[in-house]
Design a protein around this motif. Structure first.
Motif, PDB file in Angstrom:
ATOM      1  N   PHE A  71       0.837  -1.208   0.000  1.00 43.14           N
ATOM      2  CA  PHE A  71       0.000   0.000   0.000  1.00 43.14           C
ATOM      3  C   PHE A  71       0.865   1.249   0.000  1.00 43.14           C
ATOM      4  O   PHE A  71       0.598   2.212  -0.741  1.00 43.14           O
ATOM      5  CB  PHE A  71      -0.926   0.011   1.214  1.00 43.14           C
ATOM      6  N   TYR A  72       1.916   1.267   0.831  1.00 45.77           N
ATOM      7  CA  TYR A  72       2.757   2.458   0.910  1.00 45.77           C
ATOM      8  C   TYR A  72       3.508   2.714  -0.393  1.00 45.77           C
ATOM      9  O   TYR A  72       3.804   3.861  -0.729  1.00 45.77           O
ATOM     10  CB  TYR A  72       3.707   2.343   2.101  1.00 45.77           C
ATOM     11  N   VAL A  73       3.810   1.646  -1.131  1.00 48.52           N
ATOM     12  CA  VAL A  73       4.391   1.836  -2.463  1.00 48.52           C
ATOM     13  C   VAL A  73       3.384   2.559  -3.357  1.00 48.52           C
ATOM     14  O   VAL A  73       3.698   3.574  -3.987  1.00 48.52           O
ATOM     15  CB  VAL A  73       4.787   0.489  -3.092  1.00 48.52           C
ATOM     16  N   ALA A  74       2.155   2.028  -3.421  1.00 49.22           N
ATOM     17  CA  ALA A  74       1.132   2.627  -4.276  1.00 49.22           C
ATOM     18  C   ALA A  74       0.811   4.050  -3.832  1.00 49.22           C
ATOM     19  O   ALA A  74       0.656   4.952  -4.674  1.00 49.22           O
ATOM     20  CB  ALA A  74      -0.132   1.765  -4.252  1.00 49.22           C
ATOM     21  N   ALA A  75       0.724   4.271  -2.517  1.00 49.18           N
ATOM     22  CA  ALA A  75       0.372   5.591  -2.003  1.00 49.18           C
ATOM     23  C   ALA A  75       1.480   6.613  -2.244  1.00 49.18           C
ATOM     24  O   ALA A  75       1.226   7.822  -2.200  1.00 49.18           O
ATOM     25  CB  ALA A  75       0.060   5.498  -0.510  1.00 49.18           C
ATOM     26  N   GLY A  76       2.688   6.159  -2.505  1.00 49.93           N
ATOM     27  CA  GLY A  76       3.797   7.066  -2.790  1.00 49.93           C
ATOM     28  C   GLY A  76       3.962   7.400  -4.261  1.00 49.93           C
ATOM     29  O   GLY A  76       4.826   8.203  -4.627  1.00 49.93           O
ATOM     30  N   MET A  77       3.115   6.809  -5.124  1.00 50.41           N
ATOM     31  CA  MET A  77       3.273   6.995  -6.568  1.00 50.41           C
ATOM     32  C   MET A  77       2.634   8.264  -7.122  1.00 50.41           C
ATOM     33  O   MET A  77       3.177   8.879  -8.032  1.00 50.41           O
ATOM     34  CB  MET A  77       2.740   5.758  -7.302  1.00 50.41           C
ATOM     35  N   PRO A  78       1.459   8.711  -6.634  1.00 48.74           N
ATOM     36  CA  PRO A  78       0.885   9.948  -7.192  1.00 48.74           C
ATOM     37  C   PRO A  78       1.816  11.146  -6.998  1.00 48.74           C
ATOM     38  O   PRO A  78       2.489  11.261  -5.971  1.00 48.74           O
ATOM     39  CB  PRO A  78      -0.409  10.118  -6.392  1.00 48.74           C
ATOM     40  N   HIS A 110       7.945  11.849  -7.222  1.00 46.24           N
ATOM     41  CA  HIS A 110       9.229  12.558  -7.158  1.00 46.24           C
ATOM     42  C   HIS A 110       9.999  12.285  -8.446  1.00 46.24           C
ATOM     43  O   HIS A 110      10.001  11.147  -8.937  1.00 46.24           O
ATOM     44  CB  HIS A 110      10.034  12.074  -5.947  1.00 46.24           C
ATOM     45  N   PRO A 111      10.659  13.290  -9.025  1.00 44.93           N
ATOM     46  CA  PRO A 111      11.373  13.079 -10.292  1.00 44.93           C
ATOM     47  C   PRO A 111      12.397  11.958 -10.264  1.00 44.93           C
ATOM     48  O   PRO A 111      12.681  11.351 -11.304  1.00 44.93           O
ATOM     49  CB  PRO A 111      12.049  14.434 -10.538  1.00 44.93           C
ATOM     50  N   ALA A 112      12.945  11.658  -9.078  1.00 42.39           N
ATOM     51  CA  ALA A 112      13.954  10.603  -8.987  1.00 42.39           C
ATOM     52  C   ALA A 112      13.344   9.223  -8.816  1.00 42.39           C
ATOM     53  O   ALA A 112      14.056   8.217  -8.944  1.00 42.39           O
ATOM     54  CB  ALA A 112      14.908  10.883  -7.815  1.00 42.39           C
ATOM     55  N   LEU A 113      12.052   9.152  -8.524  1.00 49.44           N
ATOM     56  CA  LEU A 113      11.390   7.851  -8.322  1.00 49.44           C
ATOM     57  C   LEU A 113      11.061   7.269  -9.696  1.00 49.44           C
ATOM     58  O   LEU A 113      10.131   7.719 -10.368  1.00 49.44           O
ATOM     59  CB  LEU A 113      10.140   8.015  -7.479  1.00 49.44           C
ATOM     60  N   LYS A 114      11.793   6.265 -10.101  1.00 46.61           N
ATOM     61  CA  LYS A 114      11.715   5.767 -11.474  1.00 46.61           C
ATOM     62  C   LYS A 114      10.972   4.436 -11.605  1.00 46.61           C
ATOM     63  O   LYS A 114      10.498   4.110 -12.687  1.00 46.61           O
ATOM     64  CB  LYS A 114      13.133   5.588 -12.036  1.00 46.61           C
ATOM     65  N   ALA A 115      10.876   3.639 -10.530  1.00 42.07           N
ATOM     66  CA  ALA A 115      10.253   2.319 -10.635  1.00 42.07           C
ATOM     67  C   ALA A 115       9.626   1.934  -9.303  1.00 42.07           C
ATOM     68  O   ALA A 115      10.256   2.084  -8.251  1.00 42.07           O
ATOM     69  CB  ALA A 115      11.279   1.276 -11.058  1.00 42.07           C
ATOM     70  N   CYS A 116       8.386   1.435  -9.360  1.00 46.58           N
ATOM     71  CA  CYS A 116       7.666   1.049  -8.154  1.00 46.58           C
ATOM     72  C   CYS A 116       7.009  -0.311  -8.368  1.00 46.58           C
ATOM     73  O   CYS A 116       6.426  -0.563  -9.424  1.00 46.58           O
ATOM     74  CB  CYS A 116       6.588   2.070  -7.814  1.00 46.58           C
ATOM     75  N   SER A 117       7.079  -1.153  -7.358  1.00 42.66           N
ATOM     76  CA  SER A 117       6.422  -2.456  -7.431  1.00 42.66           C
ATOM     77  C   SER A 117       5.545  -2.665  -6.203  1.00 42.66           C
ATOM     78  O   SER A 117       5.994  -3.198  -5.181  1.00 42.66           O
ATOM     79  CB  SER A 117       7.448  -3.589  -7.542  1.00 42.66           C
ATOM     80  N   PRO A 118       4.263  -2.228  -6.274  1.00 42.89           N
ATOM     81  CA  PRO A 118       3.320  -2.558  -5.200  1.00 42.89           C
ATOM     82  C   PRO A 118       2.900  -4.018  -5.318  1.00 42.89           C
ATOM     83  O   PRO A 118       2.325  -4.429  -6.313  1.00 42.89           O
ATOM     84  CB  PRO A 118       2.151  -1.602  -5.468  1.00 42.89           C
ATOM     85  N   GLN A 119       3.225  -4.801  -4.300  1.00 45.35           N
ATOM     86  CA  GLN A 119       3.017  -6.242  -4.362  1.00 45.35           C
ATOM     87  C   GLN A 119       1.967  -6.651  -3.327  1.00 45.35           C
ATOM     88  O   GLN A 119       2.079  -6.301  -2.153  1.00 45.35           O
ATOM     89  CB  GLN A 119       4.340  -6.968  -4.119  1.00 45.35           C
ATOM     90  N   ALA A 120       0.945  -7.378  -3.779  1.00 47.01           N
ATOM     91  CA  ALA A 120      -0.212  -7.705  -2.932  1.00 47.01           C
ATOM     92  C   ALA A 120      -0.642  -6.481  -2.141  1.00 47.01           C
ATOM     93  O   ALA A 120      -0.847  -6.556  -0.924  1.00 47.01           O
ATOM     94  CB  ALA A 120       0.130  -8.865  -1.985  1.00 47.01           C
ATOM     95  N   PRO A 121      -0.771  -5.324  -2.795  1.00 47.22           N
ATOM     96  CA  PRO A 121      -1.014  -4.092  -2.043  1.00 47.22           C
ATOM     97  C   PRO A 121      -2.425  -4.034  -1.472  1.00 47.22           C
ATOM     98  O   PRO A 121      -3.406  -4.285  -2.162  1.00 47.22           O
ATOM     99  CB  PRO A 121      -0.823  -2.994  -3.107  1.00 47.22           C
TER     100      PRO A 121
END
Length: 639
Positions: free
Chosen positions: A180-187, A190-201
């Motif tokens: 959840f915290y991965v997904a919630a950090g995506m909107p 940040h310009p440096a945040l290039k890849a996110c993997s929310p797993q069983a979020p």
């Protein structure tokens, strides 16, 4: 391994003795022996230097963060950040105390990242107040307007400026609540945040994730979670000895039946000690409390590559990965957006091989394949400028044939809806019923509910997701319909949609629908077979969901059933990707209790959290077939 699935804990209940080396270090703790753990810890200590910081957020709160930096700190080599934010503690605390695991898998440790673990706001050593599924704020008017997207943004900003030898890129990963915290950090990325993997979020607690499924409360998983996940009094460390709840029995069915109505959980056990439990129970309708906590409604301005990951047999957060995947596609078009679904339980790619669940075999180390050949190349591409990983939009394991399939979309575009019709005599057929309208009926007794597994357990055994249903088929309060043996393979890819006509003598009832793969009698037994399992005639649960009838028209405004009046109930079972093989049968079971997985319906139209023991009454349930009230189930069949 059945405790590993306890709601959003991602192994915490099974492996608490390991402390949060498990939670801060990659979730593989249950998969190794002590000697291997010691070897892993020594390798991490040799390769990485640990630092601890209290990172300031824009509103002044400081979040405790542990950082593991590769010891090869030559000026010519830099590393990206790979971060996990967790409510379960980043222990072990202290710069001289190293975890036994880092990153999603050992291959990540060898490849080299700056691993970052953070206690989220309001948990353990971080400042602030914790909220269940922190509501996202689309409009932020000042530094006091904070949520998980701002905390993620501020953390990355600080890391870039204060941790040397970084390459200016960051990724996030996490399973279950950390997902959840991965997904919630995506909107508003940040310009440096290039890849996110929310797993069983955890994504939308009311709509198919942990708390409610189609209006029915997921009792056993939630009770088991909240007896240990409690409000924090102030800054604290995890206890050395976890206080496991004493059920007084090894049989959850007996425990929850003896507990009585849902209100007794608070009266007898929670008292006034856990507001988190109260919030779950006291909002049985889809109200503003739940609506503000659906993070999938806020996937705007996502500018990082996304890989949502889930398990086809996830008993906790089956819907979350799909909702994130589809929401990113709809709200942030053009963002690289991937979905991976494998033959796993909740977070199983981190602590099992994914080669079987119960006696059902999946023929291979599917977890190693995913971690080393899918997830690692994904992060290498976006964080290390590695070559294109050439990942499909959707990589989904096909159960039944045990093959990974690559799709350009999910669900696949080349499916065709085919209808299975219910017939008299328990028959199921792709041909409409020729007989006039009729019905099958059974008596549902909430004081003698149908168990959801044929075993004793005080947790939710993960194997229930593909467990043998023969024990249920033998009951008089379960309606069973099945096809003749199939003449050819039939692959179902996507949402399965019951279209039921029912009636009840009560003013409310549950209707639990199970889609089942019935094996032929000559199906071979496991070899070796220490449990003496007989697979001939095995009735494998492929997908099952409850539906609370009072929500048939709206989850916001429930309506009573008119007793004994035929009524339509239409809903969807979560996605499957399953091939029913030639010679197998397709079965559908319908029942009105599924205990204690789901709380009991009193079968009266009332607010169930306030129900009294005398409210729970028998009801005669009817399932109609043929004529204008013919029940059916729609299957998205792959052409």
């Amino acid at each position: 391994m059945n405790q590993c699935g306890q709601r959003r804990m991602v192994l915490a209940t099974m492996c608490v003795a390991l402390g949060t080396a498990l939670l801060a270090g990659g979730h593989r703790a249950c998969a190794q022996e002590p000697d291997e753990d010691a070897k892993s810890a020594a390798e991490i200590r040799a390769r990485y230097t640990k630092y601890e910081f209290r990172i300031p957020m824009r509103d002044g709160a400081k979040l405790f963060t542990a950082i593991y930096v590769p010891k090869d700190a030559s000026p010519t080599r830099t590393y990206p950040f790979l971060m996990e934010r967790t409510p379960y503690s980043v222990a072990p605390y202290g710069t001289d105390n190293y975890p036994k695991h880092l990153g999603p898998a050992p291959s990540f440790v060898a490849d080299g990242f700056i691993f970052v673990y953070q206690d989220v706001r309001g948990r353990y050593q971080s400042d602030g107040a914790w909220q269940e599924m922190t509501p996202h704020k689309d409009v932020k008017k000042g530094p006091k307007d904070v949520d998980e997207s701002t905390d993620t943004y501020d953390t990355i900003d600080w890391l870039l400026k204060n941790v040397p030898n970084n390459n200016g890129k960051a990724g996030t990963s996490g399973i279950s609540y950390p997902g959840f915290y991965v997904a919630a950090g995506m909107p508003d990325t940040h310009p440096a945040l290039k890849a996110c993997s929310p797993q069983a979020p955890v994504t939308d607690l009311y709509t198919g994730d942990d708390a409610y499924h189609n209006g029915a409360f997921m009792l056993e998983a939630n009770f088991g979670f909240y007896v240990s996940f409690k409000p924090r009094a102030g800054l604290e460390y995890p206890p050395k000895d976890w206080d496991n709840f004493d059920y007084g029995t090894n049989d959850g069915y007996d425990f929850y039946l003896s507990m009585g109505p849902l209100s007794n959980a608070k009266t007898l056990y929670f008292k006034d000690t856990n507001s988190y439990w109260d919030d779950q129970v006291q909002h049985p309708n889809y109200d503003e409390y739940w609506k503000t906590r659906d993070i999938s409604a806020h996937m705007k301005n996502v500018h990082c590559a996304v890989m949502a990951v889930g398990g086809l047999f996830d008993a906790e957060d089956l819907q979350g990965p799909y909702k994130i995947f589809h929401s990113v596609a709809a709200m942030s078009p053009g963002t690289p957006d991937h979905l991976v679904e494998g033959p796993w339980v909740h977070g199983g790619w981190a602590f099992t091989k994914g080669d079987h669940l119960g006696p059902v075999n999946f023929a291979g180390d599917n977890s190693a394949y995913f971690n080393d050949q899918v997830l690692l190349p994904f992060f290498q591409q976006y964080l290390k400028d590695a070559p294109d990983a050439k990942l499909p939009t959707a990589l989904v394991f096909e159960t039944g044939t045990n093959v990974w399939r690559r799709y350009d979309s999910w669900p696949p575009k080349n499916t065709q809806a085919q209808t299975l019709y219910f017939h008299a005599g328990g028959k199921l057929s792709f041909e409409p019923a020729k007989e006039n309208s009729g019905y099958d009926e059974y008596v549902s007794d909430p004081n003698r509910p149908i168990p959801f597994v044929e075993t004793q357990s005080t947790s939710v055994p993960q194997f229930y997701m593909d467990a043998d249903q023969r024990f249920a088929a033998k009951r008089t309060d379960v309606e069973t319909y099945q096809t003749e043996p199939l003449e050819h393979d039939l692959t179902v890819a996507g949402l399965v949609s019951p279209r039921l006509w029912i009636s009840s003598s009560g003013s409310d009832s549950d209707f639990d629908v199970k889609l089942i793969d019935v094996y032929p009698m000559n199906f071979p037994d496991p070899d070796p077979n220490p449990k003496d399992v007989h697979m001939g005639g095995y009735q494998q649960l492929v997908r099952g969901e409850p539906f609370r009838a009072k929500f048939r028209n709206s989850f916001e405004k429930p309506e009573p059933l008119e007793p004994n009046k035929p009524t339509a109930i239409n809903f969807d079972l979560p996605s499957i990707n399953h091939t029913f093989r030639r010679g197998h049968r397709i079965m559908v079971q319908i029942q009105s209790t599924w205990f204690p997985l789901v709380d009991r319906n009193s079968q009266k139209f009332e607010n169930l959290p306030d129900a009294k023991p005398e409210d729970f009454q028998k009801a005669t349930e009817r399932v109609y077939h043929g004529g204008e009230h013919g029940s059916s189930i729609l299957l998205p069949v792959l052409k």
